[in-house]
Enzyme design. Structure first.
Site, PDB file in Angstrom:
ATOM      1  N   ASP A 182       4.249   1.446  -8.717  1.00 11.97           N
ATOM      2  CA  ASP A 182       3.609   0.913  -7.517  1.00 11.97           C
ATOM      3  C   ASP A 182       2.736  -0.251  -7.963  1.00 11.97           C
ATOM      4  O   ASP A 182       3.085  -0.939  -8.917  1.00 11.97           O
ATOM      5  CB  ASP A 182       2.813   2.020  -6.809  1.00 11.97           C
ATOM      6  N   HIS A 204       4.863  -2.850  -7.641  1.00 14.57           N
ATOM      7  CA  HIS A 204       4.902  -3.549  -6.363  1.00 14.57           C
ATOM      8  C   HIS A 204       4.130  -4.860  -6.408  1.00 14.57           C
ATOM      9  O   HIS A 204       4.499  -5.819  -5.743  1.00 14.57           O
ATOM     10  CB  HIS A 204       4.338  -2.655  -5.263  1.00 14.57           C
TER      11      HIS A 204
END
Length: 490
Positions: A298, A332
């Site tokens: 992430d 991300h």
């Protein structure tokens, strides 16, 4: 002239003397905002070995009690260094106390058990909201002068906790996941650790379940996967040299801490790790993140300050932060602000970093309902390669997915409807971005502001981006560009 030379030499000697006394002082000199020195905690010169408290490093023996006894003994003496020698030290939750250094020697692995029964449900904050989660594997609350240092590894055994999406793994990895005992395929292509997890997720608001009684909370313990390292309201903190990996949820989560140094660490999670953020620095003050590497499922380096009403009620901005010399691999976002920024974010310097293969390079995200002000952010000297979507993005319509996921699902976060300006309106302003090189991105930049509160006062200077698509600016004002070059390849 002679007086000027002597003055220069004297100033240089003073600077060298200050750096010798505190090697971290160089990061707080000549900043574009006011920030005092940050120095490493002073730990008493006292050492104990974990093995002396009955611990066995065979990877099978549970050492929860040995860690607790060693920390308690050190604390009673005023603190010191708890040395974890070579070996695999299986344990339940470890709770640090003031004036203690947890030191992992080369070859030492602290591996947290995947047995949910060892982790009681506690009141905490997760994703910016006041809630309950299982106790974190490694935690400290209200401590002063604590550190985690050395050359070893801290492993959260996150595979026992995390859900897995088939689309994010290979066929062989997916088969391996399906073979894990107790797990269920909650829906096609989506595996969770047990049925209680699946049931809790159905009624949860994001990651906050709709349950009330202690019995109900305890019944869904596996769903309440904790952040691996939770440091709450601590002062004078050092994380140095250690590898932090395989966390149940977020990896490192300093919350409302002051004077914190993260130096030469490696923070890693599998690329498919759900909610596998590497570092979430939330509502902290005076922080240095230097010479470290982040490789997560992430966001990489993320700045937060609480979410919506809970974050505004706390009212603690994340402020006075220097990020220098760091690398972010898969994730991300490389450097990220938000989306939980309701307490505000200000006075941040990010420089001399590289982002390699992240979904987004520089990522600013929020949405209506957050409130909060993000301002005085200075970004200088960033190199990026193979960015999957935007090299730089400001997205005020964040909906819980990465930009890559939104695009893959055919979604468009644009919204032209104008809403009233209230305390729930997020504000992003006064942000300097300069000396940026990006070789390969899906799109150069996306600035997607709110019509009622445009993104305001962004300065782009000496920016070179090669991307498949050009920059897009929506609902922005006072965007100044100087020597910005975008080469579109499609």
């Amino acid at each position: 002239m002679k007086k000027q030379v002597l003055s220069f030499i004297a100033a240089a000697l003073c600077s060298l003397s200050a750096i010798a006394a505190n090697p971290y002082v160089k990061y707080t000199q000549q900043l574009p905002f006011q920030m005092g020195e940050v120095s490493a905690p002073v730990i008493p010169d006292r050492t104990v070995n974990l093995k002396n408290y009955g611990a066995v490093g065979d990877g099978l023996t549970l050492n929860t009690r040995a860690f607790a006894k060693a920390i308690e003994a050190l604390s009673k003496k005023g603190g010191g260094h708890l040395v974890v020698p070579r070996g695999v030290w299986l344990t339940g939750p470890v709770v640090l106390q003031s004036n203690i250094d947890l030191h992992l020697e080369a070859g030492a692995v602290i591996q947290f058990s995947g047995d949910e029964a060892l982790y009681p449900v506690v009141k905490t904050s997760f994703e910016g909201l006041d809630t309950r989660r299982c106790q974190s594997p490694l935690s400290a609350v209200g401590c002063e002068n604590i550190s985690i240092t050395g050359q070893g590894v801290i492993d959260g055994n996150g595979q026992y906790w995390r859900p897995v999406k088939k689309a994010k793994v290979t066929e062989s990895q997916w088969q391996e996941v399906l073979d894990r005992p107790g797990g269920v395929e909650a829906k096609k292509g989506y595996w969770v650790p047990n049925q209680a997890y699946a049931d809790a997720e159905k009624s949860a608001n994001m990651n906050v379940p709709r349950v009330q009684t202690d019995e109900e909370w305890n019944a869904i313990r596996r769903f309440l996967r904790p952040v691996m390292v939770s440091l709450v309201s601590c002062r004078n903190v050092l994380l140095q040299g250690v590898i932090f990996q395989n966390s149940p949820a977020w990896n490192l989560h300093p919350l409302m801490c002051e004077n914190i140094i993260i130096d030469r660490v490696l923070v890693r999670n599998p690329s498919y790790a759900q909610n596998g953020d590497a570092l979430d620095l939330e509502s902290c003050r005076n922080a240095l993140i230097v010479d470290s590497r982040f490789d997560a499922g992430d966001d990489g380096i993320c700045i937060k300050s609480g979410k919506d009403a809970d974050g505004r009620r706390r009212g603690r901005p994340c402020e006075n932060v220097v990020v220098d010399g760091c690398t972010v691999f898969a994730g991300h976002g490389g450097f990220v602000v938000g989306s939980e920024m309701s307490g505000g974010v200000r006075n941040i310097l990010v420089e001399n970093c590289q982002f390699l293969g992240t979904d987004v390079g520089l990522r600013f995200k929020s949405t209506r309902g957050r409130g909060g002000i993000v301002e005085n952010i200075y970004i200088n000297g960033i190199s990026m390669t193979d960015i999957k979507t935007d090299a730089i993005t400001f997205n005020m319509y964040y909906g819980g997915k990465s930009v890559a996921e939104m695009l893959a699902d055919g979604e468009n976060p644009d919204n032209v409807t104008k809403a009233p300006v209230t305390e729930e309106t997020p504000i992003f302003r006064n942000i300097d971005i300069k000396n940026i090189i990006c070789n390969g991105a899906g799109r150069a930049m996306e600035f997607n502001g709110l019509p009622e509160m445009p993104i305001n006062g962004i300065r782009l200077q000496d920016v070179r981006i090669t991307a498949k698509r050009d920059a897009v600016f929506t609902n922005c004002q006072n965007i100044r560009q100087r020597n910005v070059h975008i080469k579109v390849t499609e």
